[in-house]
Design an enzyme around this catalytic site. Structure first.
Site, PDB file in Angstrom:
ATOM      1  N   SER A 166      -1.904  -3.965  -2.373  1.00 36.27           N
ATOM      2  CA  SER A 166      -1.953  -3.776  -0.834  1.00 36.27           C
ATOM      3  C   SER A 166      -2.761  -2.687  -0.555  1.00 36.27           C
ATOM      4  O   SER A 166      -3.046  -1.896  -1.509  1.00 36.27           O
ATOM      5  CB  SER A 166      -0.244  -3.501  -0.316  1.00 36.27           C
ATOM      6  OG  SER A 166       0.082  -2.086  -0.975  1.00 36.27           O
ATOM      7  N   LYS A 167      -2.685  -2.322   0.854  1.00 37.77           N
ATOM      8  CA  LYS A 167      -3.481  -1.129   1.294  1.00 37.77           C
ATOM      9  C   LYS A 167      -2.982   0.168   0.646  1.00 37.77           C
ATOM     10  O   LYS A 167      -4.015   1.100   0.564  1.00 37.77           O
ATOM     11  CB  LYS A 167      -3.348  -1.085   2.740  1.00 37.77           C
ATOM     12  CG  LYS A 167      -3.854  -2.008   3.552  1.00 37.77           C
ATOM     13  CD  LYS A 167      -4.217  -1.424   5.178  1.00 37.77           C
ATOM     14  CE  LYS A 167      -4.576  -2.790   5.866  1.00 37.77           C
ATOM     15  NZ  LYS A 167      -3.510  -3.209   6.857  1.00 37.77           N
ATOM     16  N   ARG A 168      -1.978   0.493   0.500  1.00 34.94           N
ATOM     17  CA  ARG A 168      -1.407   1.821  -0.475  1.00 34.94           C
ATOM     18  C   ARG A 168      -2.322   1.969  -1.482  1.00 34.94           C
ATOM     19  O   ARG A 168      -2.474   2.982  -2.165  1.00 34.94           O
ATOM     20  CB  ARG A 168      -0.085   1.895  -0.350  1.00 34.94           C
ATOM     21  CG  ARG A 168       0.707   1.502  -1.801  1.00 34.94           C
ATOM     22  CD  ARG A 168       1.976   1.520  -1.888  1.00 34.94           C
ATOM     23  NE  ARG A 168       2.365   0.491  -1.463  1.00 34.94           N
ATOM     24  CZ  ARG A 168       3.202  -0.322  -2.202  1.00 34.94           C
ATOM     25  NH1 ARG A 168       3.226   0.019  -3.226  1.00 34.94           N
ATOM     26  NH2 ARG A 168       3.526  -1.693  -1.982  1.00 34.94           N
ATOM     27  N   HIS A 169      -2.963   0.862  -2.216  1.00 33.14           N
ATOM     28  CA  HIS A 169      -3.721   1.029  -3.565  1.00 33.14           C
ATOM     29  C   HIS A 169      -5.170   1.274  -3.012  1.00 33.14           C
ATOM     30  O   HIS A 169      -6.173   0.994  -3.958  1.00 33.14           O
ATOM     31  CB  HIS A 169      -3.562  -0.318  -4.387  1.00 33.14           C
ATOM     32  CG  HIS A 169      -2.046  -0.258  -4.560  1.00 33.14           C
ATOM     33  ND1 HIS A 169      -1.424  -1.567  -4.396  1.00 33.14           N
ATOM     34  CD2 HIS A 169      -1.182   0.073  -5.573  1.00 33.14           C
ATOM     35  CE1 HIS A 169      -0.054  -1.500  -4.775  1.00 33.14           C
ATOM     36  NE2 HIS A 169      -0.048  -0.312  -5.566  1.00 33.14           N
ATOM     37  N   GLY A 170      -5.733   1.713  -1.943  1.00 28.83           N
ATOM     38  CA  GLY A 170      -7.078   1.899  -1.776  1.00 28.83           C
ATOM     39  C   GLY A 170      -7.621   0.601  -1.186  1.00 28.83           C
ATOM     40  O   GLY A 170      -6.972  -0.063  -0.449  1.00 28.83           O
TER      41      GLY A 170
END
Ligand code: GLU
Length: 341
Positions: free
Chosen positions: A270-274
């Site tokens: 997801s976005k939290r992984h960049g």
């Protein structure tokens, strides 16, 4: 079925895809951008179809309108083309089974619901969110589509049903057959699901939105899909879909499930992984061949992450090489992609 082929110029062969005997599809939900996980699934589904000289379908699964973002289907299609993936039938190119957006196919789903209702395979479910949450915390295990429903509304007496009906708009559930369901996954091999493993599932929500399982089966039947390749997260949905094929009197396609990509922390990408969207890598100057070659390596198809076009990978297609379940990205996973520019 014999394919109609035509020799074009220098001995190249063009297949008339509408008569192709293998028909596969990629079916994104336009709720967000094409990310690396979807791109890997799209690439593998495309390779499976193209290596067999088959027809590729692109279907937009936009039934859950509040979750879908305007313009997102177009962005997904743009990113797929940039990667070098094409399709023979889809929203922008048409085809024999138009429309290719689920939101424009509601009459088909209603007709299938009518048939299932007539055959006594549906029942109204009045459970509130709180009741369903309570079921979720009971020790039934979890299915991909939420908690396993314990079937309590299936057992209501006519009086109880009438009483509930007066107070609440129900959802509609499909009554799963009470037996185990087995199938052979084209990538992961034999699979067995015990009776009741998935529970009865919602085919129409109380707000009127058609359930994913029903829509996908109705469309895959009508679009004459022979081969479904999709992410591992949908493996648990397959027995439900097999039960629907049987109930609708249609032969099922072959199913294969490719790996999910997980972030370095082991959670779903997801976005939290960049910047995990294809478009952000594109904006950072990553070449499509580099991304495609890297995805082919990541999913197990190749030994090296060297650049490749989807076309060049066709002769290398081998479902036995594909990783099962999940592939976890390393920290700094994008260094290889960005450094080499
Ligand atoms: N629309 C589903 C998704 O985006 C895929 C459905 C399928 O391939 O069966 O996850």
């Amino acid at each position: 079925m014999l394919q109609w082929i035509e020799r074009v110029g220098r001995g190249r062969i063009r297949v008339n895809r509408s008569s192709a005997s293998i028909r596969g599809r990629f079916a994104p939900t336009p709720s967000g951008q094409l990310h690396l996980g979807n791109a890997a699934t799209a690439l593998l589904a495309w390779l499976q179809v193209r290596s067999a000289g088959g027809a590729m379908i692109l279907r937009i699964e936009d039934l859950d309108a509040p979750r879908c973002k305007p313009g997102m289907a177009q962005r997904i299609m743009d990113e797929m083309r940039w990667l070098g993936l094409d399709w023979d039938e889809g929203p922008d190119v048409g085809g024999d089974f138009e429309p290719y957006e689920q939101s424009a196919r509601l009459d088909r789903y209603e007709a299938a619901l009518e048939r299932l209702r007539r055959d006594g395979l549906l029942y109204p479910c009045y459970c509130s969110r709180a009741e369903l949450q309570a079921i979720a915390s009971a020790p039934h295990g979890l299915a991909a589509e939420g908690a396993v429903y314990d079937g309590r509304c299936r057992r209501l007496t006519p009086e109880e049903r009438a009483d509930r009906q007066a107070r609440k708009t129900p959802s509609l559930r499909f009554a799963m057959p009470n037996r185990s369901i087995a199938f052979t996954d084209g990538a992961a091999g034999p699979q067995m699901f015990a009776a009741g493993a998935g529970g009865d599932f919602v085919v129409k929500r109380a707000d009127g939105i058609i359930g994913y399982q029903l829509a996908v089966v109705v469309d895959d039947i009508e679009m004459q899909v022979t081969d479904v390749f999709r992410g591992w997260d949908l493996l648990d949905s397959t027995p439900r879909q097999l039960a629907l094929y049987e109930a609708l009197g249609a032969p099922p396609p072959r199913f294969a499930h490719g790996p999910l990509l997980l972030g370095p922390d082991g959670s779903r990408l997801s976005k939290r992984h960049g910047d995990v969207s294809v478009s952000s890598l594109r904006e950072q100057g990553v070449a499509p061949e580099r991304l495609v070659g890297w995805l082919a390596w990541l999913t197990g198809l190749r030994d090296e992450p060297s650049p490749a076009t989807p076309e060049a990978l066709i002769p290398e297609w081998n479902p036995e090489r594909i990783a099962h379940e999940a592939v976890t990205l390393q920290d700094n996973w994008n260094r290889h992609l960005l450094d080499c520019e």
